[in-house]
Design a protein around this motif. Structure first.
Motif, mmCIF file in Angstrom:
data_model
loop_
_atom_site.group_PDB
_atom_site.id
_atom_site.type_symbol
_atom_site.label_atom_id
_atom_site.label_comp_id
_atom_site.label_asym_id
_atom_site.label_seq_id
_atom_site.Cartn_x
_atom_site.Cartn_y
_atom_site.Cartn_z
ATOM 1 N N HIS A 1 0.889 -1.532 0.040
ATOM 2 C CA HIS A 1 -0.497 -0.210 -0.472
ATOM 3 C C HIS A 1 0.795 1.257 0.519
ATOM 4 N N ASP B 1 6.127 2.252 6.894
ATOM 5 C CA ASP B 1 4.061 1.860 6.240
ATOM 6 C C ASP B 1 3.535 2.446 5.825
ATOM 7 N N GLU C 1 -5.335 1.876 2.464
ATOM 8 C CA GLU C 1 -5.245 0.519 3.409
ATOM 9 C C GLU C 1 -5.122 0.900 5.185
ATOM 10 N N ASP C 2 -4.499 1.908 4.925
ATOM 11 C CA ASP C 2 -4.286 2.181 6.719
ATOM 12 C C ASP C 2 -4.972 3.151 7.430
ATOM 13 N N TRP D 1 -10.094 -1.866 7.471
ATOM 14 C CA TRP D 1 -8.515 -1.695 6.589
ATOM 15 C C TRP D 1 -8.962 -2.419 4.785
ATOM 16 N N ASP E 1 4.450 -5.609 3.275
ATOM 17 C CA ASP E 1 3.843 -4.373 4.106
ATOM 18 C C ASP E 1 4.752 -4.669 4.776
ATOM 19 N N MET E 2 5.711 -2.964 5.904
ATOM 20 C CA MET E 2 6.571 -2.861 6.212
ATOM 21 C C MET E 2 8.048 -3.607 6.368
ATOM 22 N N ILE F 1 -3.275 -11.400 10.052
ATOM 23 C CA ILE F 1 -2.941 -10.423 9.895
ATOM 24 C C ILE F 1 -4.032 -10.011 8.722
ATOM 25 N N THR F 2 -4.940 -8.898 9.973
ATOM 26 C CA THR F 2 -6.093 -8.580 8.940
ATOM 27 C C THR F 2 -5.121 -7.492 8.008
ATOM 28 N N ASP F 3 -4.585 -7.380 6.475
ATOM 29 C CA ASP F 3 -3.463 -6.765 5.397
ATOM 30 C C ASP F 3 -4.603 -7.406 3.720
ATOM 31 N N PHE G 1 4.172 -5.043 15.351
ATOM 32 C CA PHE G 1 4.457 -4.506 13.822
ATOM 33 C C PHE G 1 6.257 -3.576 13.912
ATOM 34 N N TRP H 1 5.458 1.269 14.795
ATOM 35 C CA TRP H 1 4.210 1.622 13.816
ATOM 36 C C TRP H 1 3.673 1.829 14.203
ATOM 37 N N HIS H 2 2.656 2.795 13.342
ATOM 38 C CA HIS H 2 1.703 3.504 14.009
ATOM 39 C C HIS H 2 2.189 4.888 15.113
HETATM 40 C C1 AHN Z 1 -4.729 -4.502 11.825
HETATM 41 O O1 AHN Z 1 -3.898 -3.754 12.702
HETATM 42 C C2 AHN Z 1 -5.942 -4.761 11.619
HETATM 43 N N1 AHN Z 1 -4.169 -4.571 10.859
HETATM 44 C C3 AHN Z 1 -2.493 -3.914 10.470
HETATM 45 C C4 AHN Z 1 -3.134 -3.897 8.975
HETATM 46 C C5 AHN Z 1 -1.934 -2.514 8.933
HETATM 47 C C6 AHN Z 1 -1.928 -1.880 9.101
HETATM 48 N N2 AHN Z 1 -0.630 -2.582 8.111
HETATM 49 C C7 AHN Z 1 0.198 -1.833 7.800
HETATM 50 N N3 AHN Z 1 -0.676 -0.538 8.544
#
Ligand code: AHN
Ligand code: ZN
Length: 340
Positions: free
Chosen positions: A125, A150, A182-183, A199, A224-225, A271-273, A300, A304-305
């Motif tokens: 993404h 990310d 995605e995010d 997401w 991803d990342m 992972i929900t991705d 992650f 992360w975030h």
């Molecule tokens: C969740 O936190 C549910 N999924 C991580 C998907 C994601 C967010 N990948 C990167 N940022």
């Protein structure tokens, strides 16, 4: 005269030897089973190049949907793939986020050999998270994430692969897809209940409306990342459920080219991705290469975030391990296809 002939034979010998090695007969690594993975001659992934593509995206600022930085960076990404000889399709769509915000989304698809029937989908993404809601400091929870790892890193690895594919063309088809939105998933500070469908909005849209009617790929690899310092990539749960052979192929290939320490032979989480809609809606087996930290505040990784997801925490060695492994998988598939 005699030495001329000797020279000719030497030249001929070297030529035959180079043809033989270029055809990939030079190494046959065991993959732990009875069969071996024949290693094709893959290009050398340049980690400095990938690092600079990561920095170039960050230079726009956070690429949050509906911002100028997002629009400008989308153009940068598409133009860059085009400069590497790819055919570009932009998928523009308005998507409602969990809070009702209408996101002006853009999925960017960059293809090589669009007519080839044997195809590999490589994706990641390109949008940035609007809120650093996992930051240890609550005063940062509404600050946008610079998103070096990310996921400028995913796009950067794809761009470097595209540059190399132009230099060493393939017979099989490749589609690089940069998914948007995605995010934009529900932030931790919202009192909204957890809803995983908030997401991966761009990939949900693409999976239901592929850029080519009836689109098929033999398999997909989501990244991803893939640039964070200290990252290793365990076998993600949904990837094993839907595409276990591809998981094995990628992890065995990494080990064969000595990047096994980045791809440990162990299971990660579920992972929900972006690979979920690809598997569940588009029906294309797709794995996720996503870090799994056992000892960080987030699985992650520590940035992360958070507001620390910046270039300081990007490691060229991680970009290299992932980029070289995925390239090797692509060129191996290309070679075995050519041998059929
Ligand atoms: C969740 O936190 C549910 N999924 C991580 C998907 C994601 C967010 N990948 C990167 N940022
Ligand atoms: Zn994220």
């Amino acid at each position: 005269m005699k030495s001329f002939f000797r020279l000719q034979w030497t030249v001929m010998f070297c030529f035959l030897l180079s043809v033989y090695t270029a055809c990939g007969h030079k190494k046959g690594h065991s993959n732990g089973t009875n069969d071996t993975i024949p290693m094709a001659a893959a290009p050398d992934f340049n980690a400095d190049s990938a690092f600079s593509y990561t920095a170039a995206q960050c230079a726009f600022g956070p690429r949050v949907p509906n911002t100028e930085a997002h629009r400008l960076c989308g153009t940068y990404i598409a133009d860059k793939f085009e400069s590497f000889g790819a055919t570009i399709i932009n998928q523009y769509t308005d998507i409602a986020a969990f809070d009702g915000t209408i996101l002006k989304a853009r999925n960017i698809i960059a293809s090589y050999n669009p007519e080839a029937s044997m195809r590999i989908l490589i994706c990641g993404h390109w949008d940035s998270r609007p809120w650093a809601d996992n930051d240890p400091d609550p005063s940062n929870w509404h600050t946008p994430v610079l998103a070096a790892n990310d996921a400028a890193s995913d796009v950067a690895v794809m761009l470097e692969m595209a540059r190399l594919i132009q230099l060493q063309p393939l017979q099989i088809g490749i589609d690089f897809i940069c998914f948007d939105a995605e995010d934009y998933g529900i932030p931790q500070w919202a009192d909204n209940t957890d809803n995983s469908s908030s997401w991966c909005l761009g990939s949900q849209y693409w999976a239901a409306h592929p850029h080519v009617y009836g689109y098929r790929a033999n398999f997909g690899i989501l990244m991803d990342m893939v640039g964070g310092r200290g990252s290793t990539f365990s076998k993600e749960g949904f990837s094993k459920r839907y595409a276990s052979q591809i998981v094995d192929l990628v992890w065995n290939t990494a080990s064969s080219i000595s990047y096994g320490q980045f791809f440990p032979m162990r299971d990660g989480g579920y992972i929900t991705d972006d690979h979920l809609p690809i598997n569940e809606i588009a029906g294309i087996p797709c794995i996720d290469i996503v870090p799994y930290f056992t000892d960080a505040p987030s699985g992650f990784g520590p940035t992360w975030h958070t507001v620390n997801d910046n270039m300081e925490h990007i490691d060229r060695n991680v970009l290299k391990a992932v980029g070289q492994t995925v390239l090797q998988v692509i060129y191996n598939e290309n070679q075995s296809y050519g041998n059929d």
